[in-house]
Design an enzyme around this catalytic site. Structure first.
Site, short mmCIF file in Angstrom:
data_model
loop_
_atom_site.label_atom_id
_atom_site.label_comp_id
_atom_site.label_asym_id
_atom_site.label_seq_id
_atom_site.Cartn_x
_atom_site.Cartn_y
_atom_site.Cartn_z
CG ASP A 44 -92.42 -79.46 7.04
OD1 ASP A 44 -92.37 -80.66 7.35
OD2 ASP A 44 -92.60 -79.05 5.87
CG HIS A 67 -87.99 -78.09 5.91
ND1 HIS A 67 -88.60 -78.27 4.68
CD2 HIS A 67 -88.71 -77.09 6.51
CE1 HIS A 67 -89.63 -77.43 4.55
NE2 HIS A 67 -89.70 -76.69 5.65
CG HIS A 88 -88.04 -72.39 6.04
ND1 HIS A 88 -88.99 -71.73 5.29
CD2 HIS A 88 -88.59 -73.57 6.39
CE1 HIS A 88 -90.08 -72.48 5.21
NE2 HIS A 88 -89.86 -73.62 5.87
CG HIS A 128 -95.44 -75.91 9.97
ND1 HIS A 128 -96.62 -75.96 9.25
CD2 HIS A 128 -94.44 -75.72 9.08
CE1 HIS A 128 -96.34 -75.79 7.97
NE2 HIS A 128 -95.03 -75.65 7.82
ZN ZN Z 1 -91.14 -75.18 6.07
#
Ligand code: ZN
Length: 478
Positions: A301, A352, A356, A443
């Site tokens: 991510d 995503h 954010h 991540h």
């Molecule tokens: Zn995230």
């Protein structure tokens, strides 16, 4: 009516001339052909020359060369053993002799060729004192008391080299002398051959150490579904046995490679006269039970990141792993090359959000815009829309889920890599919880994650996990 005497003379002399011409013609055309096509003929020539040799040499030869008949357990198959104690090129050859001249000729061709090749290799050996030997053995088996299989094992020792072992086989009908070729055995059906080939290819990779050491290109060639690739076989102990020479696929393999398949297993593809009376619970037509494959989805991510994402891609490639990258829209334009690379290497790209944001705290209009703008920039760069959506912080509601139009995916294992920032903590977090179909959250903006990833992949591979995209996991759960 009486012929005139000179007519009689002319007639007789022309008959004589004709006979001479025919005789010469047969000699000229027939003889060379005979010499070329059979190796045994050339051996006869050699023997003929040898008789001219001086007495002393002839005596020496008599002492070193001997042929004796040895006991055979099969009626109608005699066995002979030819030995040469000549220190320059010693050999020991056992060969069968049957009532069928065609088969005998084939055997003597093989023996003679082997000898000649051995002799010429010996001549090329630099060290005259090096150990050398040619050893040919035979193994005979019968099936249904009709079909006979002869397997020749040839071992050549030359100097300090290892023994080179190769095989040759001959299968025939003992009542008729007919040579049995794979085409006859498998009912002249190419589809049968293809089934056999598929099975043999996979079967050969099963023994320990074979899969790792085999030269797949060579092996695929040797096992290709052409009839002649299956000529070196025997029927032994009610099994179809294929013999291979090491050079055909890997010299690193220990022992002599062969594949043995019970005839009962092959019954459905065998010609009726070769079928086994034994019934087998499974046959070559039984669908192969696939091993349950364990799979996981690695997800990354908050990227893309110019260098870290790239490092991760390289590690994934090294282990033939696929992953899903949930990208933040605002980072896509500035890292277009990386994004393209992610797509080009066959990974999945997910949405995503744009920046954010906590989407559940935004107005539905703004939340929808976060999703749409991200979809659009990813499409602009890769030519494909994201196939999955993961809301930041895993915060979702029905409105978001409905609007996304693609599956909304969270995770089953949180590595907490964003919190630890410690490469050595990545694997333990996964090891502790891993099970089939897990979705692992990481991540690709933390260097520690990229650094710890290789150990994760080594572990997953060892545990038999296949790394697939999130969509593949979802598809299997439907
Ligand atoms: Zn995230």
């Amino acid at each position: 009516m009486k012929r005139h005497p000179w007519v009689q003379v002319l007639l007789l002399s022309s008959i004589f001339m004709l006979t001479v011409i025919i005789g010469m013609f047969t000699f000229i055309t027939g003889n060379p052909k005979y010499q070329i096509s059979t190796v045994s003929a050339s051996s006869e020539v050699i023997e003929a020359k040898e008789t001219v040799k001086e007495d002393t040499e002839e005596n020496a030869e008599k002492q070193t060369l001997s042929t004796v008949e040895v006991p055979s357990t099969f009626n109608g198959i005699r066995l002979f053993k030819e030995n040469s104690a000549d220190p320059a090129a010693p050999y020991s050859i056992t060969y069968p002799n049957m009532a069928y001249e065609k088969l005998n000729k084939e055997i003597s061709q093989y023996i003679e060729t082997s000898k000649q090749q051995y002799f010429s290799s010996v001549k090329q050996t630099k060290n005259p004192n090096a150990k050398k030997n040619l050893h040919i053995q035979v193994k005979i088996s019968s099936y249904k008391q009709i079909y006979y299989s002869i397997v020749f094992t040839k071992q050549i020792t030359l100097g300090g080299k290892n023994i080179d072992e190769t095989f040759n086989t001959l299968v025939f009908n003992g009542k008729t002398g007919e040579r049995i070729l794979p085409r006859i055995l498998f009912n002249k059906d190419v589809q049968n051959l293809q089934k056999l080939s598929t099975y043999v290819r996979q079967k050969m990779l099963e023994p320990k150490g074979y899969k790792e050491n085999i030269n797949l290109a060579k092996w695929n060639k040797a096992s290709y579904p052409y009839w002649d690739r299956y000529n070196r076989f025997a029927i032994e102990n009610d099994s179809f046995v294929l013999y291979y020479n090491k050079a055909e696929f890997s010299n690193r393999i220990i022992g002599s490679p062969s594949v043995s398949i019970p005839l009962s297993f092959l019954n459905p593809i065998l010609a009726s006269e070769f079928q086994s009376k034994t019934k087998s619970a499974t046959t070559i037509l039984t669908p192969i039970q696939k091993k349950p494959i364990k799979r996981v989805a690695l997800t990354f991510d908050d990227g893309p990141h110019k260098t870290i994402t790239k490092q991760i891609l390289n590690i994934l490639d090294k282990y033939n792993a696929k992953a899903t990258f949930f990208m933040v829209g605002e980072r896509v334009g500035g890292n277009a090359a990386v994004v393209k690379d992610v797509a080009a290497r066959g990974h999945e790209i997910g949405n995503h959000s744009w920046d954010h944001a906590r989407l559940t705290k935004l107005s539905s209009k703004n939340a929808q815009s976060e999703i749409t703008t991200t979809n659009n920039i990813i499409f602009k760069v890769t030519g494909q829309y994201p196939t999955v959506f993961r809301p930041p912080y895993g915060e979702k509601n029905k409105q978001l889920t409905d609007f996304a139009k693609v599956p909304v995916v969270l995770w089953t294992i949180d590595t907490l890599d964003w919190k630890y920032r410690d490469s050595s903590k990545l694997l333990p977090m996964i090891q502790k919880n891993i099970k089939n179909n897990d979705i692992i959250l990481m991540h690709d903006i933390h260097q520690s994650t990229a650094n710890g990833l290789e150990n994760v992949l080594i572990y997953l591979k060892k545990q038999g996990y296949e790394c697939v995209t999130v969509s593949e996991i979802l598809a299997s759960q439907k």
